[in-house]
Design an enzyme around this catalytic site. Structure first.
Site, mmCIF file in Angstrom:
data_model
loop_
_atom_site.group_PDB
_atom_site.id
_atom_site.type_symbol
_atom_site.label_atom_id
_atom_site.label_comp_id
_atom_site.label_asym_id
_atom_site.label_seq_id
_atom_site.Cartn_x
_atom_site.Cartn_y
_atom_site.Cartn_z
ATOM 1 N N TYR A 29 -22.147 68.155 13.363
ATOM 2 C CA TYR A 29 -21.686 67.878 14.644
ATOM 3 C C TYR A 29 -22.717 67.812 15.521
ATOM 4 O O TYR A 29 -22.347 67.488 16.797
ATOM 5 C CB TYR A 29 -20.681 69.154 14.941
ATOM 6 C CG TYR A 29 -19.477 69.418 14.100
ATOM 7 C CD1 TYR A 29 -18.214 68.801 14.050
ATOM 8 C CD2 TYR A 29 -19.690 70.571 13.230
ATOM 9 C CE1 TYR A 29 -17.326 68.818 13.029
ATOM 10 C CE2 TYR A 29 -18.477 70.983 12.310
ATOM 11 C CZ TYR A 29 -17.330 69.925 12.554
ATOM 12 O OH TYR A 29 -16.164 70.256 11.608
ATOM 13 N N ASP A 79 -17.333 69.415 27.209
ATOM 14 C CA ASP A 79 -17.066 67.757 27.420
ATOM 15 C C ASP A 79 -15.488 67.467 28.055
ATOM 16 O O ASP A 79 -14.889 68.398 27.866
ATOM 17 C CB ASP A 79 -17.389 67.317 25.759
ATOM 18 C CG ASP A 79 -16.292 67.997 24.820
ATOM 19 O OD1 ASP A 79 -16.582 68.823 24.728
ATOM 20 O OD2 ASP A 79 -15.134 67.295 24.695
ATOM 21 N N ASN A 111 -9.492 73.102 23.920
ATOM 22 C CA ASN A 111 -9.395 74.284 23.063
ATOM 23 C C ASN A 111 -10.417 75.226 23.279
ATOM 24 O O ASN A 111 -10.033 76.459 23.084
ATOM 25 C CB ASN A 111 -8.941 73.868 21.674
ATOM 26 C CG ASN A 111 -7.871 73.154 21.264
ATOM 27 O OD1 ASN A 111 -6.633 73.216 21.860
ATOM 28 N ND2 ASN A 111 -7.803 72.224 20.358
ATOM 29 N N ASN A 140 -12.576 76.062 19.154
ATOM 30 C CA ASN A 140 -11.392 76.538 19.162
ATOM 31 C C ASN A 140 -11.335 78.088 19.244
ATOM 32 O O ASN A 140 -10.520 78.648 19.718
ATOM 33 C CB ASN A 140 -10.132 76.279 18.178
ATOM 34 C CG ASN A 140 -10.044 74.920 18.072
ATOM 35 O OD1 ASN A 140 -10.473 74.007 18.874
ATOM 36 N ND2 ASN A 140 -9.293 74.377 17.068
ATOM 37 N N HIS A 180 -18.262 66.066 21.339
ATOM 38 C CA HIS A 180 -17.677 67.352 21.313
ATOM 39 C C HIS A 180 -18.746 68.618 21.575
ATOM 40 O O HIS A 180 -18.494 69.628 21.941
ATOM 41 C CB HIS A 180 -16.928 67.729 20.285
ATOM 42 C CG HIS A 180 -15.471 68.540 20.630
ATOM 43 N ND1 HIS A 180 -15.019 68.415 21.799
ATOM 44 C CD2 HIS A 180 -14.831 69.425 19.822
ATOM 45 C CE1 HIS A 180 -14.045 69.078 21.574
ATOM 46 N NE2 HIS A 180 -13.720 69.569 20.523
ATOM 47 N N PHE A 212 -17.071 78.035 16.125
ATOM 48 C CA PHE A 212 -16.417 76.832 16.248
ATOM 49 C C PHE A 212 -15.739 76.582 17.583
ATOM 50 O O PHE A 212 -15.335 77.707 18.262
ATOM 51 C CB PHE A 212 -15.586 76.652 15.185
ATOM 52 C CG PHE A 212 -16.293 76.181 13.686
ATOM 53 C CD1 PHE A 212 -16.425 74.805 13.590
ATOM 54 C CD2 PHE A 212 -16.793 77.209 12.898
ATOM 55 C CE1 PHE A 212 -17.298 74.460 12.507
ATOM 56 C CE2 PHE A 212 -17.357 76.780 11.906
ATOM 57 C CZ PHE A 212 -17.645 75.373 11.533
#
Length: 273
Positions: free
Chosen positions: A92, A169, A190, A144, A97, A142
């Site tokens: 990532y 973001d 989220n 969420n 994100h 992560f």
């Protein structure tokens, strides 16, 4: 003849009698009498008048000016927790994100704050911006589940929510645009949703939104936010990070209102263009 008897035998005329008053003044011997006895102040001993209630020491103390009261020591500045949101792992890195992670990394580099420990399920670092203590965090749960990490830090250090800045973001902002707000909802993000849940539903904490633009055509939003930036976008983003670093400095040292004015005015962004 004794002197005392001679003096006692002397008789003086009655100066108030009609006869004496009718005689010329040359008729009588020259006598000088003072019917009243007056004593001037110069004839009294030289006394100096003193206040018995004072002493030379007291007089000296009274003549001195009282020293000014010391100014009260201002309370130490409250620490800030600055959180950047993203996903852990090389997969990532550099994606839209993870722009929150990148903003925190830029702040850490500019201010010399190492993010070199793992604590509260986050990459974590402590330092200062000016004289203000700052904690930087990049949750590794992560996106969420970001609230698990952020909530634990806030609870442990008892940080007021108004001293927690979350950077993330935002699809609804034009690319590379910044927006600083004092509070608000999650806006479908989220990571923000998770943080609000761990803050017991409170929305009252500042957030710095970084615009990543809308997905082109019919591209799915999930796929879009996981895409990396192209070269041109990366160059534009560098100006955004410099703008964001200055915004965080103002926020820490001068307060939210001045920082929001700086971030949210179009003029502020022009100096980086």
């Amino acid at each position: 003849m004794k002197l005392s008897s001679s003096i006692s035998s002397i008789r003086f005329p009655n100066f108030n009698s009609p006869f004496v008053k009718s005689c010329p003044s040359s008729f009588f011997p020259s006598f000088k009498f003072s019917t009243t006895s007056k004593r001037t102040m110069t004839q009294f001993p030289n006394f100096s008048i003193k206040n018995t209630n004072s002493s030379p020491a007291n007089t000296a103390e009274d003549s001195q000016v009282a020293p000014p009261k010391p100014k009260p020591t201002p309370p130490p500045p409250r620490p800030w927790l600055i959180v950047g949101l993203g996903n852990p792992g090389k997969k990532y890195n550099g994606t839209r994100h993870n722009v929150g992670f990148e903003m925190v990394d830029a702040i850490a580099e500019a201010e010399g704050i190492p993010i070199n420990t793992v604590n509260f399920k986050a990459l974590f670092g402590k330092g200062f911006i000016g004289n203000v203590p700052v904690m930087l965090a990049k949750p590794q749960t992560f996106m969420n589940s970001s609230g698990e990490s952020v909530g634990a830090i806030v609870s442990y250090y008892k940080i007021p929510l108004k001293q927690v800045l979350v950077i993330f973001d935002d699809l609804d902002l034009p690319f590379a645009k910044l927006r600083l707000l004092p509070k608000g909802g999650h806006g479908g993000h989220n990571g923000m949703r998770s943080i609000i849940d761990h803050f017991k539903g409170s929305h009252d904490f500042p957030r710095l939104r970084i615009g990543i633009g809308r997905p082109p055509g019919r591209m799915d939003a999930v796929n879009f936010v996981l895409r990396p930036f192209n070269k041109q976008e990366r160059e534009e983003l560098e100006f955004t990070f410099q703008h964001g670093i200055e915004a965080v400095r103002i926020l820490s040292l001068e307060g939210f209102d001045k920082s929001a004015t700086y971030v949210n005015s179009a003029k502020a962004m022009e100096q980086f263009g």
